[in-house]
Design a protein around this motif. Structure first.
Motif, PDB file in Angstrom:
ATOM      1  N   ALA A 190       0.822  -1.198   0.000  1.00 44.61           N
ATOM      2  CA  ALA A 190       0.000   0.000   0.000  1.00 44.61           C
ATOM      3  C   ALA A 190       0.856   1.248   0.000  1.00 44.61           C
ATOM      4  O   ALA A 190       0.354   2.353   0.121  1.00 44.61           O
ATOM      5  N   THR A 191       2.173   1.075  -0.139  1.00 39.95           N
ATOM      6  CA  THR A 191       3.082   2.215  -0.143  1.00 39.95           C
ATOM      7  C   THR A 191       4.012   2.125  -1.345  1.00 39.95           C
ATOM      8  O   THR A 191       4.224   1.052  -1.903  1.00 39.95           O
ATOM      9  N   LYS A 192       4.548   3.286  -1.741  1.00 38.09           N
ATOM     10  CA  LYS A 192       5.543   3.334  -2.803  1.00 38.09           C
ATOM     11  C   LYS A 192       6.706   4.203  -2.341  1.00 38.09           C
ATOM     12  O   LYS A 192       6.512   5.189  -1.622  1.00 38.09           O
ATOM     13  N   THR A 193       7.889   3.819  -2.781  1.00 36.52           N
ATOM     14  CA  THR A 193       9.082   4.597  -2.483  1.00 36.52           C
ATOM     15  C   THR A 193       9.408   5.453  -3.694  1.00 36.52           C
ATOM     16  O   THR A 193       9.611   4.937  -4.790  1.00 36.52           O
ATOM     17  N   CYS A 244      -0.181   4.792  -1.391  1.00 36.33           N
ATOM     18  CA  CYS A 244      -0.669   4.824  -2.771  1.00 36.33           C
ATOM     19  C   CYS A 244      -1.987   4.060  -2.830  1.00 36.33           C
ATOM     20  O   CYS A 244      -2.020   2.846  -2.620  1.00 36.33           O
ATOM     21  N   ASP A 245      -3.055   4.774  -3.068  1.00 36.90           N
ATOM     22  CA  ASP A 245      -4.390   4.173  -3.107  1.00 36.90           C
ATOM     23  C   ASP A 245      -4.988   4.297  -4.494  1.00 36.90           C
ATOM     24  O   ASP A 245      -4.758   5.290  -5.198  1.00 36.90           O
ATOM     25  N   THR A 246      -5.744   3.288  -4.882  1.00 36.63           N
ATOM     26  CA  THR A 246      -6.386   3.254  -6.190  1.00 36.63           C
ATOM     27  C   THR A 246      -7.890   3.291  -6.019  1.00 36.63           C
ATOM     28  O   THR A 246      -8.472   2.442  -5.338  1.00 36.63           O
ATOM     29  N   LEU A 247      -8.515   4.285  -6.630  1.00 33.12           N
ATOM     30  CA  LEU A 247      -9.963   4.440  -6.596  1.00 33.12           C
ATOM     31  C   LEU A 247     -10.519   4.069  -7.962  1.00 33.12           C
ATOM     32  O   LEU A 247     -10.109   4.643  -8.975  1.00 33.12           O
ATOM     33  N   LEU A 248     -11.428   3.129  -8.012  1.00 34.41           N
ATOM     34  CA  LEU A 248     -11.946   2.631  -9.278  1.00 34.41           C
ATOM     35  C   LEU A 248     -13.143   3.452  -9.739  1.00 34.41           C
ATOM     36  O   LEU A 248     -13.979   3.877  -8.938  1.00 34.41           O
ATOM     37  N   TYR A 265      -1.541   9.574  -4.292  1.00 35.71           N
ATOM     38  CA  TYR A 265      -0.434   9.468  -3.348  1.00 35.71           C
ATOM     39  C   TYR A 265      -0.701  10.390  -2.167  1.00 35.71           C
ATOM     40  O   TYR A 265      -1.138  11.535  -2.344  1.00 35.71           O
ATOM     41  N   SER A 266      -0.412   9.908  -0.953  1.00 36.35           N
ATOM     42  CA  SER A 266      -0.633  10.729   0.231  1.00 36.35           C
ATOM     43  C   SER A 266       0.363  10.331   1.317  1.00 36.35           C
ATOM     44  O   SER A 266       1.112   9.357   1.179  1.00 36.35           O
ATOM     45  N   PHE A 298      11.548  20.820 -11.665  1.00 39.86           N
ATOM     46  CA  PHE A 298      11.556  19.391 -12.001  1.00 39.86           C
ATOM     47  C   PHE A 298      11.033  19.083 -13.400  1.00 39.86           C
ATOM     48  O   PHE A 298      10.628  17.973 -13.685  1.00 39.86           O
ATOM     49  N   THR A 299      10.995  20.037 -14.316  1.00 41.74           N
ATOM     50  CA  THR A 299      10.328  19.775 -15.595  1.00 41.74           C
ATOM     51  C   THR A 299      11.134  18.899 -16.533  1.00 41.74           C
ATOM     52  O   THR A 299      10.602  18.390 -17.499  1.00 41.74           O
ATOM     53  N   ALA A 300      12.409  18.668 -16.295  1.00 37.11           N
ATOM     54  CA  ALA A 300      13.215  17.966 -17.272  1.00 37.11           C
ATOM     55  C   ALA A 300      13.301  16.476 -17.022  1.00 37.11           C
ATOM     56  O   ALA A 300      13.828  15.732 -17.812  1.00 37.11           O
ATOM     57  N   THR A 301      12.758  15.973 -15.903  1.00 37.62           N
ATOM     58  CA  THR A 301      12.933  14.584 -15.548  1.00 37.62           C
ATOM     59  C   THR A 301      11.753  13.748 -16.005  1.00 37.62           C
ATOM     60  O   THR A 301      10.608  14.158 -15.877  1.00 37.62           O
ATOM     61  N   GLU A 302      12.025  12.561 -16.547  1.00 35.36           N
ATOM     62  CA  GLU A 302      10.977  11.691 -17.049  1.00 35.36           C
ATOM     63  C   GLU A 302      10.160  11.153 -15.884  1.00 35.36           C
ATOM     64  O   GLU A 302      10.663  10.907 -14.802  1.00 35.36           O
ATOM     65  N   PRO A 303       8.856  10.935 -16.080  1.00 38.97           N
ATOM     66  CA  PRO A 303       7.993  10.475 -15.006  1.00 38.97           C
ATOM     67  C   PRO A 303       8.016   8.963 -14.856  1.00 38.97           C
ATOM     68  O   PRO A 303       8.483   8.227 -15.707  1.00 38.97           O
ATOM     69  N   SER A 304       7.452   8.523 -13.757  1.00 37.52           N
ATOM     70  CA  SER A 304       7.235   7.110 -13.541  1.00 37.52           C
ATOM     71  C   SER A 304       6.043   6.948 -12.600  1.00 37.52           C
ATOM     72  O   SER A 304       5.942   7.656 -11.613  1.00 37.52           O
ATOM     73  N   GLY A 305       5.119   6.040 -12.954  1.00 34.00           N
ATOM     74  CA  GLY A 305       3.943   5.851 -12.125  1.00 34.00           C
ATOM     75  C   GLY A 305       4.128   4.789 -11.092  1.00 34.00           C
ATOM     76  O   GLY A 305       3.227   4.464 -10.377  1.00 34.00           O
TER      77      GLY A 305
END
Length: 263
Positions: A202-205, A218-222, A233-234, A256-263
């Motif tokens: 339930a967490t992400k690093t 990290c919670d997912t709402l359907l 994320y909270s 931070f605009t130059a860095t690629e994202p990751s989900g």
């Protein structure tokens, strides 16, 4: 009224703002306005419909005016409802993004950009969490142990299997699975093995370039009717991570605009 529009004689988005929100070039928007150039793809039309926050009827009209077939029954819904977009707007202090049934990143709020990077930097065809997991070349900000990475990979493949069972004729899903199977030996191995995967954490690093290591819930709402997911994320109040999120809310994407994202 949207920020920045208060002093405009005509309400709405400028070409540059629409292009940025949809993840397309300004030239593409101009060509569409002028009715020249090749017919836009369904992905571009769906992105424009999201950016303009069209309802179902207006989205269908947009597709028809562009000479394209509107989304059909049994296809993955790639348009985010205006009500869900309003929800993202209200989450001003929490990073949030919307994923399709096959893990396309359909929408995100400024906090998600500040935390994870600019998703609009990904080409639309690669704006997919699973594609990036198996074929992406840029390092992401989500850090995983080997066991977590293995579980995430298995979960991703299992998720696509489930999507294919629900949408066996969706062309975008079929293309995605075909590309992953042909280009990623690891994906092909997992796909052939038919392993199941379950997301247990339930967490992400997050390894943020300025704020360091952050452990976030990290919670997912359907959204059942559209088979989409809102990922939020909270952090616990008073924690170092909560302070970091507050700092991100204030500073935004300035650094931070130059860095690629990751989900």
């Amino acid at each position: 009224m949207r920020p920045g529009l208060a002093h405009r004689r005509v309400p709405g988005l400028r070409r540059e703002e629409l292009a940025r929100a949809a993840g397309v070039s300004v030239d593409c928007v101009v060509r569409l306005e002028q009715g020249r150039g090749p017919h836009p793809s369904t992905a571009v039309l769906a992105a424009l419909a999201r950016a303009l926050r069209l309802n179902d009827e207006d989205r269908t009209l947009l597709f028809q005016l562009a000479g394209a077939a509107p989304p059909q029954e049994g296809r993955i819904d790639m348009v985010v409802r205006p009500s869900v977009l309003r929800l993202l707007d209200r989450m001003a202090d929490l990073p949030a993004l919307v994923l399709s049934a096959k893990a396309d990143v359909l929408a995100w709020n400024p906090m998600a950009t500040a935390l994870l990077g600019d998703f609009s930097a990904w080409p639309p065809a690669q704006r997919n969490i699973i594609w990036q997991r198996f074929l992406g070349t840029e390092p992401g900000r989500v850090a995983m142990t080997p066991a977590e990475a293995e579980n995430a990979a298995a979960f991703s493949v299992a998720g696509l299997r489930g999507a294919r069972a629900r949408y066996p004729d969706d062309p975008g899903l079929l293309r995605l699975v075909s590309e992953l199977r042909s280009r990623s030996p690891r994906f092909e191995q997992l796909w052939t093995a038919r392993r199941s995967g379950q997301w247990r954490s339930a967490t992400k690093t997050i390894e943020h370039p300025d704020l360091g290591t952050l452990r976030l819930d990290c919670d997912t709402l359907l959204v059942p009717d559209t088979d989409q997911a809102v990922v939020v994320y909270s952090a616990a109040p008073g924690s170092r991570e909560a302070t970091a999120l507050e700092l991100l809310r204030v500073t935004g994407t300035q650094q931070f605009t130059a860095t690629e994202p990751s989900g």
